[in-house]
Motif scaffolding. Structure first.
Motif, PDB file in Angstrom:
ATOM      1  N   MET A 273      -3.927   6.468   5.546  1.00 19.18           N
ATOM      2  CA  MET A 273      -4.132   6.342   4.101  1.00 19.18           C
ATOM      3  C   MET A 273      -5.049   7.446   3.610  1.00 19.18           C
ATOM      4  O   MET A 273      -5.986   7.852   4.306  1.00 19.18           O
ATOM      5  CB  MET A 273      -4.760   4.984   3.750  1.00 19.18           C
ATOM      6  N   THR A 274      -4.802   7.882   2.394  1.00 16.34           N
ATOM      7  CA  THR A 274      -5.697   8.836   1.750  1.00 16.34           C
ATOM      8  C   THR A 274      -5.602   8.652   0.250  1.00 16.34           C
ATOM      9  O   THR A 274      -4.623   8.098  -0.253  1.00 16.34           O
ATOM     10  CB  THR A 274      -5.341  10.292   2.116  1.00 16.34           C
ATOM     11  N   THR A 275      -6.636   9.068  -0.470  1.00 16.35           N
ATOM     12  CA  THR A 275      -6.666   8.909  -1.919  1.00 16.35           C
ATOM     13  C   THR A 275      -6.640  10.276  -2.590  1.00 16.35           C
ATOM     14  O   THR A 275      -7.131  11.263  -2.043  1.00 16.35           O
ATOM     15  CB  THR A 275      -7.929   8.159  -2.374  1.00 16.35           C
ATOM     16  N   VAL A 276      -6.086  10.328  -3.794  1.00  9.71           N
ATOM     17  CA  VAL A 276      -6.017  11.550  -4.601  1.00  9.71           C
ATOM     18  C   VAL A 276      -6.441  11.203  -6.023  1.00  9.71           C
ATOM     19  O   VAL A 276      -5.978  10.208  -6.591  1.00  9.71           O
ATOM     20  CB  VAL A 276      -4.594  12.145  -4.609  1.00  9.71           C
ATOM     21  N   GLY A 277      -7.339  11.999  -6.583  1.00 12.09           N
ATOM     22  CA  GLY A 277      -7.731  11.792  -7.975  1.00 12.09           C
ATOM     23  C   GLY A 277      -8.834  10.779  -8.169  1.00 12.09           C
ATOM     24  O   GLY A 277      -9.149  10.397  -9.291  1.00 12.09           O
ATOM     25  N   GLY A 278      -9.416  10.296  -7.086  1.00 11.65           N
ATOM     26  CA  GLY A 278     -10.486   9.305  -7.197  1.00 11.65           C
ATOM     27  C   GLY A 278     -10.384   8.288  -6.077  1.00 11.65           C
ATOM     28  O   GLY A 278      -9.384   8.196  -5.385  1.00 11.65           O
ATOM     29  N   GLY A 279     -11.445   7.522  -5.920  1.00 10.65           N
ATOM     30  CA  GLY A 279     -11.451   6.535  -4.851  1.00 10.65           C
ATOM     31  C   GLY A 279     -12.211   7.050  -3.645  1.00 10.65           C
ATOM     32  O   GLY A 279     -12.508   8.246  -3.529  1.00 10.65           O
ATOM     33  N   CYS A 280     -12.518   6.167  -2.730  1.00 22.58           N
ATOM     34  CA  CYS A 280     -13.324   6.494  -1.564  1.00 22.58           C
ATOM     35  C   CYS A 280     -12.418   6.796  -0.371  1.00 22.58           C
ATOM     36  O   CYS A 280     -11.750   5.897   0.153  1.00 22.58           O
ATOM     37  CB  CYS A 280     -14.267   5.335  -1.244  1.00 22.58           C
ATOM     38  N   LYS A 281     -12.403   8.047   0.062  1.00 21.03           N
ATOM     39  CA  LYS A 281     -11.573   8.430   1.212  1.00 21.03           C
ATOM     40  C   LYS A 281     -12.050   7.747   2.495  1.00 21.03           C
ATOM     41  O   LYS A 281     -11.240   7.359   3.345  1.00 21.03           O
ATOM     42  CB  LYS A 281     -11.585   9.945   1.383  1.00 21.03           C
ATOM     43  N   ALA A 282     -13.380   7.610   2.638  1.00 23.81           N
ATOM     44  CA  ALA A 282     -13.904   6.968   3.843  1.00 23.81           C
ATOM     45  C   ALA A 282     -13.472   5.492   3.903  1.00 23.81           C
ATOM     46  O   ALA A 282     -13.095   4.981   4.960  1.00 23.81           O
ATOM     47  CB  ALA A 282     -15.434   7.080   3.862  1.00 23.81           C
ATOM     48  N   HIS A 283     -13.534   4.842   2.747  1.00 23.37           N
ATOM     49  CA  HIS A 283     -13.097   3.441   2.688  1.00 23.37           C
ATOM     50  C   HIS A 283     -11.614   3.335   3.052  1.00 23.37           C
ATOM     51  O   HIS A 283     -11.211   2.437   3.807  1.00 23.37           O
ATOM     52  CB  HIS A 283     -13.338   2.881   1.284  1.00 23.37           C
ATOM     53  N   SER A 284     -10.808   4.234   2.540  1.00 24.11           N
ATOM     54  CA  SER A 284      -9.373   4.219   2.824  1.00 24.11           C
ATOM     55  C   SER A 284      -9.102   4.462   4.297  1.00 24.11           C
ATOM     56  O   SER A 284      -8.248   3.814   4.905  1.00 24.11           O
ATOM     57  CB  SER A 284      -8.654   5.276   1.976  1.00 24.11           C
ATOM     58  N   ALA A 285      -9.840   5.382   4.902  1.00 21.60           N
ATOM     59  CA  ALA A 285      -9.654   5.661   6.327  1.00 21.60           C
ATOM     60  C   ALA A 285     -10.042   4.453   7.170  1.00 21.60           C
ATOM     61  O   ALA A 285      -9.348   4.090   8.135  1.00 21.60           O
ATOM     62  CB  ALA A 285     -10.488   6.883   6.724  1.00 21.60           C
ATOM     63  N   ALA A 286     -11.154   3.800   6.803  1.00 18.69           N
ATOM     64  CA  ALA A 286     -11.593   2.617   7.547  1.00 18.69           C
ATOM     65  C   ALA A 286     -10.563   1.488   7.431  1.00 18.69           C
ATOM     66  O   ALA A 286     -10.253   0.798   8.409  1.00 18.69           O
ATOM     67  CB  ALA A 286     -12.953   2.148   7.028  1.00 18.69           C
ATOM     68  N   LEU A 287     -10.001   1.317   6.234  1.00 18.97           N
ATOM     69  CA  LEU A 287      -8.997   0.278   6.029  1.00 18.97           C
ATOM     70  C   LEU A 287      -7.740   0.579   6.838  1.00 18.97           C
ATOM     71  O   LEU A 287      -7.141  -0.317   7.453  1.00 18.97           O
ATOM     72  CB  LEU A 287      -8.659   0.171   4.535  1.00 18.97           C
ATOM     73  N   ALA A 288      -7.357   1.843   6.884  1.00 18.71           N
ATOM     74  CA  ALA A 288      -6.171   2.239   7.647  1.00 18.71           C
ATOM     75  C   ALA A 288      -6.361   1.987   9.141  1.00 18.71           C
ATOM     76  O   ALA A 288      -5.447   1.532   9.836  1.00 18.71           O
ATOM     77  CB  ALA A 288      -5.861   3.717   7.405  1.00 18.71           C
ATOM     78  N   ILE A 289      -7.544   2.275   9.653  1.00 20.29           N
ATOM     79  CA  ILE A 289      -7.828   2.018  11.069  1.00 20.29           C
ATOM     80  C   ILE A 289      -7.759   0.515  11.360  1.00 20.29           C
ATOM     81  O   ILE A 289      -7.195   0.082  12.373  1.00 20.29           O
ATOM     82  CB  ILE A 289      -9.223   2.572  11.449  1.00 20.29           C
ATOM     83  N   THR A 290      -8.336  -0.277  10.455  1.00 22.89           N
ATOM     84  CA  THR A 290      -8.290  -1.737  10.637  1.00 22.89           C
ATOM     85  C   THR A 290      -6.859  -2.238  10.670  1.00 22.89           C
ATOM     86  O   THR A 290      -6.482  -3.053  11.524  1.00 22.89           O
ATOM     87  CB  THR A 290      -9.047  -2.439   9.494  1.00 22.89           C
ATOM     88  N   VAL A 291      -6.035  -1.750   9.742  1.00 24.83           N
ATOM     89  CA  VAL A 291      -4.626  -2.139   9.707  1.00 24.83           C
ATOM     90  C   VAL A 291      -3.934  -1.734  11.002  1.00 24.83           C
ATOM     91  O   VAL A 291      -3.186  -2.509  11.603  1.00 24.83           O
ATOM     92  CB  VAL A 291      -3.914  -1.515   8.495  1.00 24.83           C
ATOM     93  N   SER A 292      -4.169  -0.514  11.446  1.00 23.34           N
ATOM     94  CA  SER A 292      -3.504  -0.022  12.657  1.00 23.34           C
ATOM     95  C   SER A 292      -3.867  -0.847  13.875  1.00 23.34           C
ATOM     96  O   SER A 292      -3.015  -1.187  14.695  1.00 23.34           O
ATOM     97  CB  SER A 292      -3.864   1.452  12.885  1.00 23.34           C
ATOM     98  N   LEU A 293      -5.168  -1.151  14.017  1.00 28.37           N
ATOM     99  CA  LEU A 293      -5.582  -1.979  15.146  1.00 28.37           C
ATOM    100  C   LEU A 293      -4.951  -3.361  15.090  1.00 28.37           C
ATOM    101  O   LEU A 293      -4.565  -3.936  16.101  1.00 28.37           O
ATOM    102  CB  LEU A 293      -7.107  -2.098  15.173  1.00 28.37           C
ATOM    103  N   ALA A 294      -4.853  -3.889  13.886  1.00 23.45           N
ATOM    104  CA  ALA A 294      -4.205  -5.196  13.739  1.00 23.45           C
ATOM    105  C   ALA A 294      -2.733  -5.113  14.109  1.00 23.45           C
ATOM    106  O   ALA A 294      -2.195  -5.990  14.798  1.00 23.45           O
ATOM    107  CB  ALA A 294      -4.365  -5.697  12.305  1.00 23.45           C
ATOM    108  N   LEU A 295      -2.075  -4.062  13.675  1.00 22.90           N
ATOM    109  CA  LEU A 295      -0.664  -3.885  13.998  1.00 22.90           C
ATOM    110  C   LEU A 295      -0.444  -3.749  15.495  1.00 22.90           C
ATOM    111  O   LEU A 295       0.574  -4.172  16.040  1.00 22.90           O
ATOM    112  CB  LEU A 295      -0.117  -2.638  13.295  1.00 22.90           C
ATOM    113  N   GLN A 296      -1.417  -3.169  16.170  1.00 17.81           N
ATOM    114  CA  GLN A 296      -1.279  -2.946  17.612  1.00 17.81           C
ATOM    115  C   GLN A 296      -1.777  -4.139  18.425  1.00 17.81           C
ATOM    116  O   GLN A 296      -1.931  -4.050  19.644  1.00 17.81           O
ATOM    117  CB  GLN A 296      -2.049  -1.677  17.991  1.00 17.81           C
ATOM    118  N   GLY A 297      -2.015  -5.271  17.747  1.00 21.82           N
ATOM    119  CA  GLY A 297      -2.291  -6.497  18.465  1.00 21.82           C
ATOM    120  C   GLY A 297      -3.735  -6.883  18.579  1.00 21.82           C
ATOM    121  O   GLY A 297      -4.058  -7.854  19.238  1.00 21.82           O
ATOM    122  N   ARG A 298      -4.647  -6.131  17.932  1.00 26.18           N
ATOM    123  CA  ARG A 298      -6.061  -6.444  18.081  1.00 26.18           C
ATOM    124  C   ARG A 298      -6.510  -7.556  17.124  1.00 26.18           C
ATOM    125  O   ARG A 298      -7.622  -8.038  17.215  1.00 26.18           O
ATOM    126  CB  ARG A 298      -6.907  -5.199  17.797  1.00 26.18           C
TER     127      ARG A 298
END
Length: 799
Positions: free
Chosen positions: A677-702
């Motif tokens: 995930m990434t943001t354009v035009g505003g928003g927190c890129k770090a927050h988006s990256a952290a959320l994407a990692i959480t989603v990925s770990l969940a998808l991979q069974g964690r």
């Protein structure tokens, strides 16, 4: 269809249960019926003969303690199943309740408690200059006591814990089993008032009141309601008691308000209340007409009801109650609980769908008749032997000389229905093909009525029966050989909409003095919002309580991990369901079909012969695994994966999501694996990256992605308010995006698997069945209210 009177010969499974738990030395079914009828009739030979006949012919059966304990010496002749004990805001009285709980459980009874009178945690205690520990601390003591006492030597004790919704500790109570995994011997229910439900509807605040000093604090009623619904979505608890509806039919209001129920929720009463239960077999109340159809034999039903009410009233006089206070309350109020079993099978014989207006109309007619005849009989007994001592005309205005303060209630009847060979209580059939286990033998049983109908409707074949016997997972509705009009009334619990479940409960409740034990079954993909709608519906329809169970919310838990299978390089995950550790040990004796879910070839092979529905089910099961290994987890996606990029509008700008799927074969099936995930035009890129990692770990069974998306979808961001966005927050947008990738938009079924991780050194294999497991035979169990029952061997447990 030919209806058979089920007398003299019981099924092998019934005989097996009776032999283990009910028969006294040297007894058979005739001997048991003679023993029980003789004891209850107390010397009246004519009554004893009537009692014997209705039991022996399986027209009526009393609750388990009566069958097992009648005729035992002294205090061991405890014949009731349901008890309500007081909990007051005094340590001496509370410890007396703890002692009494142990005594009741030892005698074979289940207990209900209301903890609303105890002061909330942190409240001052003047006698010690300390602070109160709150209601949960007392629940823990009773829970621990229950753990140590086997219920009558037959099963562990069961408890119902209730707290009013206006108690300051209500949120702790709702979450207590989620936060404390040791609270295993309690069912939980929140007692909600009409004022609270109205506040939820209006979105108003609601007062929480300290029962000790009457101090109040305001809280958003919808917030409390949503937390109840979310926990019921996750685990089926807490249940909801509509306490004003309960007290509106209190037959002895001058003795106090009703505050709690027994563990299964069919008996509400004041403290020290007790009730002995029994159920009429509705299948045996049918008679054939000239055209071959079936109708209710109301003359026979009248006779059976009259004898059953007399039986249950006589139980009070010969019962050895475990406490003096319970004895006194029973003789002052004389409540009995006459219910039914086989309701779903009755409708099958009459070819009336369980979820139809016609079906509910017939059920209402039958229940009204039983209740009216029951009261007629009680008034007759009252004229002969006297009314119950606490009778006051104002509380029962239509009764003149009632022997009993209440007549009807609907129990689950799991064991009794197994004896009678009919469907449980008022529940629909769970399936029409069952696996049965007797000692070391195992066989598949098709519902006998289905075979009869198949022959009558000319679609019977040995091939069809063999298909059902060899593939128990098949549903009647999925068989092309079965005509559509037959499928309409051969419905199962999960074919019926949750709303129709509630309507049936409300129909029965209208003609029942006390309450109705029933489970509202929901599909796995049901939401907490839907559960809230069902609570509202039940409240408005006049139900006294509601218990929901979302498929897979309690039984689909990985509770035995890293169990060695005899090979050093393999670990098995046994999906044993909602069981205790000792019960889980039987998993060693199961030989489940196993697949290596991290091996694309074996996963693909397992799916080759599956129907689209079965494939979705298998993939959905793969989604659920959450593994907590201390060893390092290495992920091995394929070098080439499929990707997809989607743009969303947020309150801060644009959100770009890139999802990648790991193919598992050459077809369309793939495991959703990773998200960027990434943001354009505003928003927190770090927050988006952290959320994407959480989603990925969940998808991979964690983690459990289903649970995460459920909660993410509720998150509101102020930046999205009042703007034309694709969701109310970035997490909610991501939740909806994941759902769109993993669920079929039409059916809601999971269509993409979510991976489970692979250990660095171990190959993980999983059992494909996710149902709860019976500790006696290892087969799947079903949940009915607070009880779990096995249709294969008859095991039951109420927790």
């Amino acid at each position: 269809m030919e209806i058979t009177t089920q007398c003299k010969t019981l099924s092998p499974i019934a005989e097996d249960i009776l032999g283990k738990r009910y028969y006294h030395e040297g007894e058979d079914w005739r001997g048991l019926c003679e023993r029980v009828s003789f004891v209850i009739a107390n010397g009246d030979k004519e009554l004893a003969e009537d009692f014997f006949n209705i039991m022996y012919n399986l027209d009526f059966l009393p609750n388990s303690p009566t069958l097992a304990n009648a005729g035992k010496d002294g205090d061991r002749q405890q014949l009731s199943a349901c008890f309500i004990l007081p909990v007051e805001d005094d340590i001496v009285e509370i410890m007396e309740t703890v002692k009494n709980t142990a005594i009741v459980h030892k005698s074979g009874g289940g207990t209900g408690f209301d903890f609303s009178s105890t002061r909330p945690k942190g409240s001052p205690v003047s006698s010690t200059n300390g602070v109160a520990s709150g209601p949960l601390s007392w629940m823990k003591i009773i829970n621990a006591t229950t753990e140590e006492v086997k219920q009558g030597g037959m099963r562990r004790g069961a408890n119902m814990g209730t707290l009013r919704v206006d108690h300051p500790d209500i949120l702790d109570f709702i979450l207590c089993k989620k936060n404390d995994k040791t609270m295993t011997n309690f069912n939980l229910s929140v007692a909600v008032s009409d004022v609270f439900m109205a506040a939820v509807e209006k979105g108003d605040n609601f007062e929480l009141v300290n029962p000790h000093n009457k101090e109040t604090v305001l809280m958003d009623a919808r917030e409390i309601f949503d937390i109840i619904c979310e926990n019921a979505w996750e685990s089926g608890e807490p249940g909801m008691i509509f306490i004003d509806a309960v007290n509106s039919t209190n037959p002895v209001p001058h003795l106090g308000a009703i505050r709690s129920s027994n563990p299964c929720g069919e008996f509400y009463f004041i403290p020290f209340g007790v009730c002995n239960l029994g159920s009429i077999n509705l299948v045996n109340m049918l008679k054939a007409t000239e055209d071959g159809s079936y109708e209710i034999d109301f003359d026979r039903l009248r006779k059976i009801t009259e004898i059953a009410v007399t039986f249950l009233d006589k139980v009070i006089d010969v019962n050895h109650f475990p406490l003096t206070e319970i004895h006194d309350m029973a003789h002052k109020t004389r409540p009995i609980g006459l219910g039914v079993m086989g309701l779903a099978d009755m409708l099958l014989y009459m070819k009336l769908p369980y979820d139809s207006d016609a079906g509910r109309e017939m059920v209402g007619e039958v229940m009204k008749f039983i209740d009216e005849v029951g009261w007629e009989t009680s008034n007759m007994l009252g004229r002969e032997f006297g009314t119950f001592p606490e009778f006051q005309q104002g509380s029962l205005p239509s009764q003149k000389t009632p022997r009993n303060c209440q007549i009807t209630t609907i129990a689950p009847t799991g064991t009794l229905a197994t004896f009678a060979g009919v469907s449980f209580g008022i529940e629909p059939n769970f399936n029409y093909v069952y696996k049965r286990k007797i000692v070391d033998s195992e066989f598949i049983q098709v519902h006998p009525l289905f075979e009869q109908v198949a022959k009558e409707e000319d679609f019977y074949s040995e091939e069809l029966m063999e298909k059902l016997r060899t593939t128990p997972s098949l549903k009647i509705r999925d068989l092309d050989e079965v005509p559509d009009h037959v499928k309409e009334y051969f419905v199962t619990a999960f074919d019926i909409s949750p709303e129709d479940h509630v309507k049936m409960q409300a129909t029965v409740q209208k003609y029942v003095d006390n309450a109705v034990s029933k489970t509202i079954n929901l599909p796995y993909d049901a939401t907490s919002e839907q559960i809230g709608e069902l609570y509202m519906m039940a409240w408005k329809l006049g139900c006294k309580g509601l218990t929901v169970y979302r498929d897979g919310s309690r039984d689909d838990q990985v509770i035995v991990a890293a169990k060695e299978s005899g090979k050093d390089d393999i670990k098995l995950l046994e999906i044993c369901g909602d069981t205790d550790a000792e019960e889980a040990d039987i998993a060693e004796d199961i030989a489940p079909t196993q697949i290596d879910i991290m091996n694309p070839d074996t996963l693909a092979s397992a799916m080759v012969d599956l129907s689209p529905e079965e494939k979705c089910e298998l993939l959905q099961r793969v989604n659920l695994f959450r593994l907590d290994y201390n060893t390092k987890i290495d992920l091995h996606p394929k070098e080439t994966v499929n990707g997809k990029r989607t743009k969303f509008t947020t309150g801060c700008g644009e959100l770009y999501c890139k999802s990648f799927e790991n193919p598992i074969n050459d077809g369309d099936d793939a495991i959703l694996w990773e998200l960027f995930m990434t943001t354009v035009g505003g928003g927190c890129k770090a927050h988006s990256a952290a959320l994407a990692i959480t989603v990925s770990l969940a998808l991979q069974g964690r983690a459990n992605i289903k649970s995460l998306t459920h909660h993410w979808s509720k998150i509101q961001c102020d930046a999205c308010k009042g703007r034309d966005t694709d969701g109310k927050s970035c997490p909610s947008i991501v939740a909806n995006y994941i759902r769109s990738l993993t669920q079929d938009p039409a059916s809601g079924n999971v269509r993409k698997a979510i991976a489970a991780p692979k250990s660095a050194q171990k190959t993980i294999k999983v059992q494909t069945s996710l149902k709860g497991v019976c500790p006696e035979c290892g087969e799947a169990i079903r949940r009915i209210d607070g009880c779990r029952s096995c249709s294969a061997c008859g095991w039951t447990r109420c927790d």
